[in-house]
Design a protein around this motif. Structure first.
Motif, PDB file in Angstrom:
ATOM      1  N   TYR A   4      43.966  54.462 105.606  1.00 14.74           N
ATOM      2  CA  TYR A   4      43.095  54.664 106.766  1.00 14.74           C
ATOM      3  C   TYR A   4      42.405  56.009 106.617  1.00 14.74           C
ATOM      4  N   LYS A   6      39.209  58.833 108.276  1.00 14.27           N
ATOM      5  CA  LYS A   6      38.454  59.239 109.452  1.00 14.27           C
ATOM      6  C   LYS A   6      37.622  60.456 109.099  1.00 14.27           C
ATOM      7  N   SER A  22      44.437  51.509 115.886  1.00 12.72           N
ATOM      8  CA  SER A  22      44.704  50.678 114.706  1.00 12.72           C
ATOM      9  C   SER A  22      45.627  51.408 113.730  1.00 12.72           C
ATOM     10  N   TRP A  23      45.488  52.741 113.617  1.00 21.04           N
ATOM     11  CA  TRP A  23      46.402  53.508 112.772  1.00 21.04           C
ATOM     12  C   TRP A  23      47.804  53.400 113.331  1.00 21.04           C
ATOM     13  N   LEU A  27      49.651  51.598 110.538  1.00 19.30           N
ATOM     14  CA  LEU A  27      49.987  52.585 109.507  1.00 19.30           C
ATOM     15  C   LEU A  27      51.319  53.272 109.775  1.00 19.30           C
ATOM     16  N   GLU A  88      42.164  61.155 104.800  1.00 18.50           N
ATOM     17  CA  GLU A  88      42.622  59.821 104.432  1.00 18.50           C
ATOM     18  C   GLU A  88      44.144  59.799 104.402  1.00 18.50           C
ATOM     19  N   SER A  90      47.543  57.367 103.688  1.00 17.25           N
ATOM     20  CA  SER A  90      47.979  56.130 103.058  1.00 17.25           C
ATOM     21  C   SER A  90      49.487  56.006 103.207  1.00 17.25           C
TER      22      SER A  90
END
Length: 147
Positions: A4, A6, A22-23, A27, A88, A90
């Motif tokens: 993700y 941003k 959504s994160w 995530l 970012e 991950s």
């Protein structure tokens, strides 16, 4: 691997990192009932370890997740992050059960050329490829594998 990203805003750089729902849902690990913050162990692209505190609202219609100022600002200062840079996150799931997760973060400067970004991505893939995986029997680590 879930990834993700941003583009950083003024408040992300000056205060705390606002995280999208959504994160939060895809995530990061779910919050146990009655818990409104959790510590995330994150590693940057240089191998430096960071501890971020992910917080959600205790009341309200939605969680409004953020990474707290106390843990986010040192990262911003160290990386000299600016408005428009991209952050970012991950997540890589380890183990057969998928219960263990490792989080990575990297800052992509807004002026970075496409070629430089591709080199960073290829280097990260090579590091992941060369990492050894734990071999477990009944939850106990008995060795490491290159596969």
């Amino acid at each position: 691997m879930a990834v993700y990203s941003k583009s950083l805003t003024e408040s992300d750089v000056s205060t705390r990192l606002a995280v999208t729902s959504s994160w939060l849902n895809n995530l990061f690990p779910p919050f146990p009932a009655g818990q409104y913050h959790q510590v995330l162990d994150v590693e940057d692209e240089n191998g430096k370890k960071w501890k971020f505190v992910l917080c959600i609202r205790q009341e309200g219609q939605y969680d409004k997740p953020v990474i707290s100022q106390a843990t986010w600002r040192p990262f911003v200062v160290h990386k000299q992050a600016e408005v428009g840079d991209e952050v970012e996150f991950s997540r890589k799931t380890d183990g057969a059960s998928g219960s263990a997760c490792r989080y990575k973060i990297r800052l992509i400067k807004k002026g970075m050329k496409k070629e430089e970004k591709e080199v960073m991505e290829n280097e990260e893939k090579e590091v992941i490829k060369n990492e050894k995986k734990e071999v477990k029997v009944f939850g106990a680590i008995i060795g490491y594998s290159n596969n």
